[in-house]
Scaffold this active site. Structure first.
Site, mmCIF file in Angstrom:
data_model
loop_
_atom_site.group_PDB
_atom_site.id
_atom_site.type_symbol
_atom_site.label_atom_id
_atom_site.label_comp_id
_atom_site.label_asym_id
_atom_site.label_seq_id
_atom_site.Cartn_x
_atom_site.Cartn_y
_atom_site.Cartn_z
ATOM 1 N N LYS A 69 25.228 38.573 44.078
ATOM 2 C CA LYS A 69 26.627 38.662 44.516
ATOM 3 C C LYS A 69 26.803 39.851 45.485
ATOM 4 C CE LYS A 69 28.505 36.605 40.269
ATOM 5 N NZ LYS A 69 29.456 36.815 39.142
ATOM 6 N N TYR A 109 33.318 27.885 42.178
ATOM 7 C CA TYR A 109 33.925 28.317 40.914
ATOM 8 C C TYR A 109 35.098 27.422 40.497
ATOM 9 C CZ TYR A 109 31.247 32.662 40.317
ATOM 10 O OH TYR A 109 30.241 33.585 40.081
ATOM 11 N N ASN A 172 29.353 41.791 38.501
ATOM 12 C CA ASN A 172 28.201 41.745 37.588
ATOM 13 C C ASN A 172 26.906 41.260 38.255
ATOM 14 O OD1 ASN A 172 28.875 39.099 37.840
ATOM 15 N ND2 ASN A 172 29.367 38.753 35.682
ATOM 16 N N HIS A 175 24.458 35.644 39.789
ATOM 17 C CA HIS A 175 24.967 34.364 39.279
ATOM 18 C C HIS A 175 23.795 33.429 38.998
ATOM 19 C CE1 HIS A 175 27.157 30.568 38.949
ATOM 20 N NE2 HIS A 175 26.187 30.062 39.700
ATOM 21 N N GLU A 186 25.743 22.931 42.166
ATOM 22 C CA GLU A 186 25.797 24.169 42.957
ATOM 23 C C GLU A 186 24.759 24.170 44.082
ATOM 24 O OE1 GLU A 186 25.624 27.273 39.971
ATOM 25 O OE2 GLU A 186 27.521 26.610 39.088
HETATM 26 P P1 IDP Z 1 28.826 33.504 34.376
HETATM 27 O O1 IDP Z 1 28.796 34.142 35.743
HETATM 28 O O2 IDP Z 1 28.033 34.288 33.385
HETATM 29 O O3 IDP Z 1 28.456 32.041 34.408
HETATM 30 P P2 IDP Z 1 31.587 32.640 34.035
HETATM 31 O O4 IDP Z 1 32.352 32.629 32.756
HETATM 32 O O5 IDP Z 1 31.197 31.338 34.627
HETATM 33 O O6 IDP Z 1 30.332 33.597 33.846
HETATM 34 O O7 IDP Z 1 32.497 33.433 35.079
HETATM 35 C C1 IDP Z 1 32.146 33.441 36.445
HETATM 36 C C2 IDP Z 1 32.319 34.834 36.979
HETATM 37 O O8 IDP Z 1 33.698 35.155 36.960
HETATM 38 C C3 IDP Z 1 31.660 35.917 36.141
HETATM 39 O O9 IDP Z 1 30.307 36.122 36.462
HETATM 40 C C4 IDP Z 1 32.511 37.115 36.445
HETATM 41 O O10 IDP Z 1 32.086 37.752 37.640
HETATM 42 C C5 IDP Z 1 33.867 36.520 36.664
HETATM 43 N N1 IDP Z 1 34.677 36.651 35.436
HETATM 44 C C6 IDP Z 1 34.555 35.946 34.303
HETATM 45 N N2 IDP Z 1 35.458 36.329 33.391
HETATM 46 C C7 IDP Z 1 36.179 37.314 33.982
HETATM 47 C C8 IDP Z 1 37.258 38.141 33.539
HETATM 48 O O11 IDP Z 1 37.749 38.040 32.424
HETATM 49 N N3 IDP Z 1 37.711 39.055 34.436
HETATM 50 C C9 IDP Z 1 37.199 39.201 35.677
HETATM 51 N N4 IDP Z 1 36.182 38.446 36.124
HETATM 52 C C10 IDP Z 1 35.672 37.527 35.288
HETATM 53 MG MG MG Z 2 29.422 30.377 35.105
#
Ligand code: IDP
Ligand code: MG
Length: 192
Positions: A69, A109, A172, A175, A186
């Site tokens: 990212k 997303y 984070n 992805h 994707e």
């Molecule tokens: P993942 O990336 O581990 O698959 P997902 O639940 O699919 O996690 O969420 C996609 C991305 O959205 C996450 O990697 C994170 O960057 C962001 N995200 C998820 N939940 C939150 C939140 O509660 N606050 C802010 N960003 C979030």
């Molecule tokens: Mg995800």
């Protein structure tokens, strides 16, 4: 392929295959295992309790979509992340750096549309260069997610990418597709 067989021979100490390591795969024919020579899709089971019997199980060679990212690119973590993938044994079969459009990120997303963090997520992802990759390897879909660690870095296991390199959920670092269906979807979006 030859490296894979060498590894199998080491892990099994398989008397039944003794000597093949040096002679090459064609010699499998001499053991009556010639059927395997063509497939390349089998491996010895992790343990070989009976040295007179060689067990084979199908390998799950998969492909998945992975991304560094914008925070990971900005912080110079691309090399570190690719290095971890390569050391693990996964193959990067496609790679490109791009700043994705809002439309691309919204499609990527789509499952999160309507959630409170969606707008911020789209702003963030489309706000800088990312490195998009297609990975190939055994169980790579689940394994790459295991290497990344939990979505919330404070819940991720020590040693994982998100544990080592991130503190917040919105930045984070990496992805990975979460299922075979997501991987196909994707990859179709990013490499069409
Ligand atoms: P993942 O990336 O581990 O698959 P997902 O639940 O699919 O996690 O969420 C996609 C991305 O959205 C996450 O990697 C994170 O960057 C962001 N995200 C998820 N939940 C939150 C939140 O509660 N606050 C802010 N960003 C979030
Ligand atoms: Mg995800």
């Amino acid at each position: 392929m030859r490296a894979a067989w060498s590894k199998l021979l080491r892990q099994c100490g398989a008397l039944v295959l003794l000597g093949l390591k040096d002679t090459g795969l064609h010699r499998l024919e001499d053991t009556g295992l010639h059927r395997l020579e063509d497939t390349g899709l089998h491996r010895l089971e992790d343990n070989c309790p009976d040295k007179n019997t060689v067990h084979f199980t199908p390998m799950a060679i998969e492909r998945t979509f992975a991304m560094v990212k914008p925070d990971g690119v900005r912080r110079g973590l691309v090399g570190e992340i690719i290095s971890r993938l390569e050391k693990k044994g996964f193959k990067v079969v496609q790679l490109k750096m791009l700043t994705p459009s809002r439309e691309l990120v919204e499609e990527h997303y789509a499952e999160h549309k309507g959630k409170g963090f969606f707008a911020g997520l789209v702003d963030f992802l489309s706000g800088g260069a990312v490195v998009a990759m297609e990975l190939e390897g055994e169980n790579v879909i689940a394994e790459w997610r295991r290497m990344m660690g939990a979505t919330r870095p404070w819940e991720s296991a020590p040693g994982t990418i998100r544990f080592e390199f991130a503190t917040t959920v919105d930045e984070n670092v990496a992805h990975g597709s979460d299922s075979p269906d997501s991987a196909a979807r994707e990859l179709g979006i990013w490499f069409r």
